[in-house]
Design a protein around this motif. Sequence first.
Motif, PDB file in Angstrom:
ATOM      1  N   SER A   1       4.109  59.631  73.908  1.00  0.00           N
ATOM      2  CA  SER A   1       3.092  58.594  74.123  1.00  0.00           C
ATOM      3  C   SER A   1       2.664  58.629  75.581  1.00  0.00           C
ATOM      4  O   SER A   1       3.373  59.161  76.440  1.00  0.00           O
ATOM      5  CB  SER A   1       3.666  57.217  73.779  1.00  0.00           C
ATOM      6  OG  SER A   1       4.695  56.868  74.694  1.00  0.00           O
ATOM      7  N   LEU A   2       1.516  58.046  75.853  1.00  0.00           N
ATOM      8  CA  LEU A   2       1.077  57.954  77.244  1.00  0.00           C
ATOM      9  C   LEU A   2       1.993  57.029  78.037  1.00  0.00           C
ATOM     10  O   LEU A   2       2.209  57.259  79.233  1.00  0.00           O
ATOM     11  CB  LEU A   2      -0.374  57.483  77.316  1.00  0.00           C
ATOM     12  CG  LEU A   2      -1.418  58.504  76.849  1.00  0.00           C
ATOM     13  CD1 LEU A   2      -2.818  57.905  76.901  1.00  0.00           C
ATOM     14  CD2 LEU A   2      -1.356  59.769  77.679  1.00  0.00           C
ATOM     15  N   ASP A   3       2.546  56.006  77.388  1.00  0.00           N
ATOM     16  CA  ASP A   3       3.516  55.134  78.073  1.00  0.00           C
ATOM     17  C   ASP A   3       4.693  55.949  78.594  1.00  0.00           C
ATOM     18  O   ASP A   3       5.108  55.793  79.744  1.00  0.00           O
ATOM     19  CB  ASP A   3       4.034  54.044  77.126  1.00  0.00           C
ATOM     20  CG  ASP A   3       3.010  52.976  76.809  1.00  0.00           C
ATOM     21  OD1 ASP A   3       2.036  52.823  77.575  1.00  0.00           O
ATOM     22  OD2 ASP A   3       3.192  52.283  75.791  1.00  0.00           O
ATOM     23  N   ALA A   4       5.242  56.829  77.756  1.00  0.00           N
ATOM     24  CA  ALA A   4       6.384  57.653  78.164  1.00  0.00           C
ATOM     25  C   ALA A   4       5.987  58.621  79.271  1.00  0.00           C
ATOM     26  O   ALA A   4       6.749  58.832  80.218  1.00  0.00           O
ATOM     27  CB  ALA A   4       6.938  58.408  76.959  1.00  0.00           C
ATOM     28  N   LEU A   5       4.814  59.193  79.164  1.00  0.00           N
ATOM     29  CA  LEU A   5       4.321  60.104  80.194  1.00  0.00           C
ATOM     30  C   LEU A   5       4.194  59.370  81.535  1.00  0.00           C
ATOM     31  O   LEU A   5       4.629  59.893  82.577  1.00  0.00           O
ATOM     32  CB  LEU A   5       2.975  60.701  79.783  1.00  0.00           C
ATOM     33  CG  LEU A   5       2.325  61.665  80.775  1.00  0.00           C
ATOM     34  CD1 LEU A   5       3.166  62.923  80.928  1.00  0.00           C
ATOM     35  CD2 LEU A   5       0.928  61.986  80.338  1.00  0.00           C
TER      36      LEU A   5
END
Length: 130
Positions: free
Chosen positions: A120-124
Motif C-alpha cells: 500500500s502507499l501507506d506502507a511505502l
Amino acid sequence: MTGRGAVGWTLVRVVFGLTLALGHGLGKVTGDMSGFAEGVAKLGFPAPMFFAWCAALAEFLGGLAVALGLLTRPAALFAGFTMLVALFRHRADPFGRMELSILFLTVMVATLLIGGGPFSLDALLRRKKA
C-alpha cells in the motif's frame, strides 16, 4: 502479513476499493445529485444535498484511497459508515439489494482492522519515513 496473505489482501482491497469508487461513487459525483439527495432526505438527514455529496465523495474518494492504500483506515471509516447508512436504507428491500452494502461494509470494517497491508502507499510512506 507476508507472502500470499499480503497479495490476497491487496487484491481484495484494490478490487473492492475500485468497485466502490468507479462503480458507485463516480456516477454520483459526475451526475445529477438531486435524485440521490431525495433519497437522503427520506432517511431524515438535514441538509440532504450536503449529506448526499458526503456519501458520494466517501464512495468515490474513499474507494480510491482504499484501493491505493493511502490514508487507508480513515478512508475505510468514511466509506464503511456510508455503507452502514446504505444498509439501513435498503433494510426492507430484498436481500439482493442489501447484499452489496453488506459486502462493502464487511470489507471496509476489515480494512479498518487490517490497514492497507505491505503493498500500500501507506506502507511505502512508512518505509521512506523510517
